[in-house]
Design a protein around this motif. Sequence first.
Motif, PDB file in Angstrom:
ATOM      1  N   PRO A 263      21.607 -55.741 -38.461  1.00  0.00           N
ATOM      2  CA  PRO A 263      22.590 -54.683 -38.218  1.00  0.00           C
ATOM      3  C   PRO A 263      23.994 -55.184 -38.549  1.00  0.00           C
ATOM      4  CG  PRO A 263      21.076 -54.863 -36.363  1.00  0.00           C
ATOM      5  CD  PRO A 263      20.809 -56.039 -37.267  1.00  0.00           C
ATOM      6  N   GLN A 264      24.805 -54.282 -39.030  1.00  0.00           N
ATOM      7  CA  GLN A 264      26.168 -54.639 -39.385  1.00  0.00           C
ATOM      8  C   GLN A 264      27.145 -53.594 -38.872  1.00  0.00           C
ATOM      9  OE1 GLN A 264      26.973 -54.470 -43.697  1.00  0.00           O
ATOM     10  NE2 GLN A 264      24.857 -53.817 -43.920  1.00  0.00           N
ATOM     11  N   ILE A 265      28.412 -53.868 -39.058  1.00  0.00           N
ATOM     12  CA  ILE A 265      29.477 -53.000 -38.561  1.00  0.00           C
ATOM     13  C   ILE A 265      30.201 -52.368 -39.741  1.00  0.00           C
ATOM     14  CG2 ILE A 265      31.614 -52.884 -37.225  1.00  0.00           C
ATOM     15  CD1 ILE A 265      30.604 -55.378 -35.677  1.00  0.00           C
ATOM     16  N   TRP A 266      30.337 -51.043 -39.675  1.00  0.00           N
ATOM     17  CA  TRP A 266      31.082 -50.277 -40.672  1.00  0.00           C
ATOM     18  C   TRP A 266      32.307 -49.707 -39.975  1.00  0.00           C
ATOM     19  CZ3 TRP A 266      29.371 -50.673 -45.520  1.00  0.00           C
ATOM     20  CH2 TRP A 266      28.049 -51.081 -45.700  1.00  0.00           C
ATOM     21  N   VAL A 267      33.464 -49.815 -40.613  1.00  0.00           N
ATOM     22  CA  VAL A 267      34.716 -49.386 -39.995  1.00  0.00           C
ATOM     23  C   VAL A 267      35.385 -48.348 -40.877  1.00  0.00           C
ATOM     24  CG1 VAL A 267      36.955 -50.139 -39.090  1.00  0.00           C
ATOM     25  CG2 VAL A 267      34.980 -51.701 -39.000  1.00  0.00           C
ATOM     26  N   ASP A 268      35.726 -47.211 -40.266  1.00  0.00           N
ATOM     27  CA  ASP A 268      36.529 -46.188 -40.931  1.00  0.00           C
ATOM     28  C   ASP A 268      37.943 -46.772 -40.991  1.00  0.00           C
ATOM     29  OD1 ASP A 268      37.724 -43.890 -41.862  1.00  0.00           O
ATOM     30  OD2 ASP A 268      37.145 -42.635 -40.163  1.00  0.00           O
ATOM     31  N   GLY A 269      38.211 -47.487 -42.067  1.00  0.00           N
ATOM     32  CA  GLY A 269      39.397 -48.342 -42.162  1.00  0.00           C
ATOM     33  C   GLY A 269      40.722 -47.630 -42.269  1.00  0.00           C
ATOM     34  N   ASP A 270      40.741 -46.385 -42.721  1.00  0.00           N
ATOM     35  CA  ASP A 270      42.010 -45.680 -42.898  1.00  0.00           C
ATOM     36  C   ASP A 270      42.745 -45.469 -41.581  1.00  0.00           C
ATOM     37  OD1 ASP A 270      42.008 -45.339 -45.721  1.00  0.00           O
ATOM     38  OD2 ASP A 270      40.566 -43.709 -45.515  1.00  0.00           O
ATOM     39  N   ALA A 271      42.010 -45.233 -40.503  1.00  0.00           N
ATOM     40  CA  ALA A 271      42.656 -44.875 -39.238  1.00  0.00           C
ATOM     41  C   ALA A 271      42.423 -45.889 -38.126  1.00  0.00           C
ATOM     42  CB  ALA A 271      42.158 -43.504 -38.786  1.00  0.00           C
ATOM     43  N   CYS A 272      41.799 -46.996 -38.415  1.00  0.00           N
ATOM     44  CA  CYS A 272      41.498 -47.972 -37.378  1.00  0.00           C
ATOM     45  C   CYS A 272      42.752 -48.786 -37.045  1.00  0.00           C
ATOM     46  CB  CYS A 272      40.382 -48.905 -37.831  1.00  0.00           C
ATOM     47  SG  CYS A 272      39.791 -49.998 -36.527  1.00  0.00           S
ATOM     48  N   PRO A 273      43.142 -48.811 -35.766  1.00  0.00           N
ATOM     49  CA  PRO A 273      44.334 -49.583 -35.380  1.00  0.00           C
ATOM     50  C   PRO A 273      44.178 -51.072 -35.682  1.00  0.00           C
ATOM     51  CG  PRO A 273      43.627 -48.117 -33.596  1.00  0.00           C
ATOM     52  CD  PRO A 273      42.548 -48.104 -34.632  1.00  0.00           C
ATOM     53  N   GLY A 274      45.284 -51.710 -36.026  1.00  0.00           N
ATOM     54  CA  GLY A 274      45.279 -53.130 -36.371  1.00  0.00           C
ATOM     55  C   GLY A 274      44.721 -54.017 -35.274  1.00  0.00           C
ATOM     56  N   VAL A 275      45.021 -53.722 -34.012  1.00  0.00           N
ATOM     57  CA  VAL A 275      44.523 -54.569 -32.923  1.00  0.00           C
ATOM     58  C   VAL A 275      42.997 -54.489 -32.827  1.00  0.00           C
ATOM     59  CG1 VAL A 275      46.657 -54.537 -31.570  1.00  0.00           C
ATOM     60  CG2 VAL A 275      44.923 -52.797 -31.159  1.00  0.00           C
ATOM     61  N   ILE A 276      42.436 -53.353 -33.156  1.00  0.00           N
ATOM     62  CA  ILE A 276      40.975 -53.199 -33.138  1.00  0.00           C
ATOM     63  C   ILE A 276      40.369 -53.962 -34.319  1.00  0.00           C
ATOM     64  CG2 ILE A 276      39.066 -51.549 -33.281  1.00  0.00           C
ATOM     65  CD1 ILE A 276      40.688 -51.586 -30.570  1.00  0.00           C
TER      66      ILE A 276
END
Length: 158
Positions: free
Chosen positions: A12-25
Amino acid sequence: MTDPTPSAPPAPQIWVDGDACPGVIKDILFRAAERARVQVTLVANQWLRVPTSRYIRALQVRGGFDVADDAIVERASAGDLVVTQDIPLAARVLEKGAIALNPRGERYTPDTIAERLSMRNFMEELRGAGIQTGGPATLHARDRQAFAGELDRWLQQR
């Protein structure tokens, strides 16, 4: 000749909706990628800077409505974690058996997603009628802690 032993399913891996993800996250995710040796992919329609790591990558897709979301849905598998604030995207990945988590540490579930979609659509109608609905609340330390806690639970279960 092919190997007769079945191959193990991909980890399993992690996919991130990068356009709106806060920098601290993103920073929490980057540290987790190294610590847990899990693949983290940020998907966006713009170039994103990510640390040099064998576990972290950025995938830039062409611009356009929902192109990044479509790329995440196409690539996410059952058991993967998708980090997004986008409720329709969360609904789509839940249908594929992925886990959806927002940056505040709230896990979307099949039981709650219909209500969240209804509220989102209602707020969109209000905005379309010219009513100011305000934006999302500021991300607080308790939100970051909740996110990190849910991320750790997912990492332990994978």
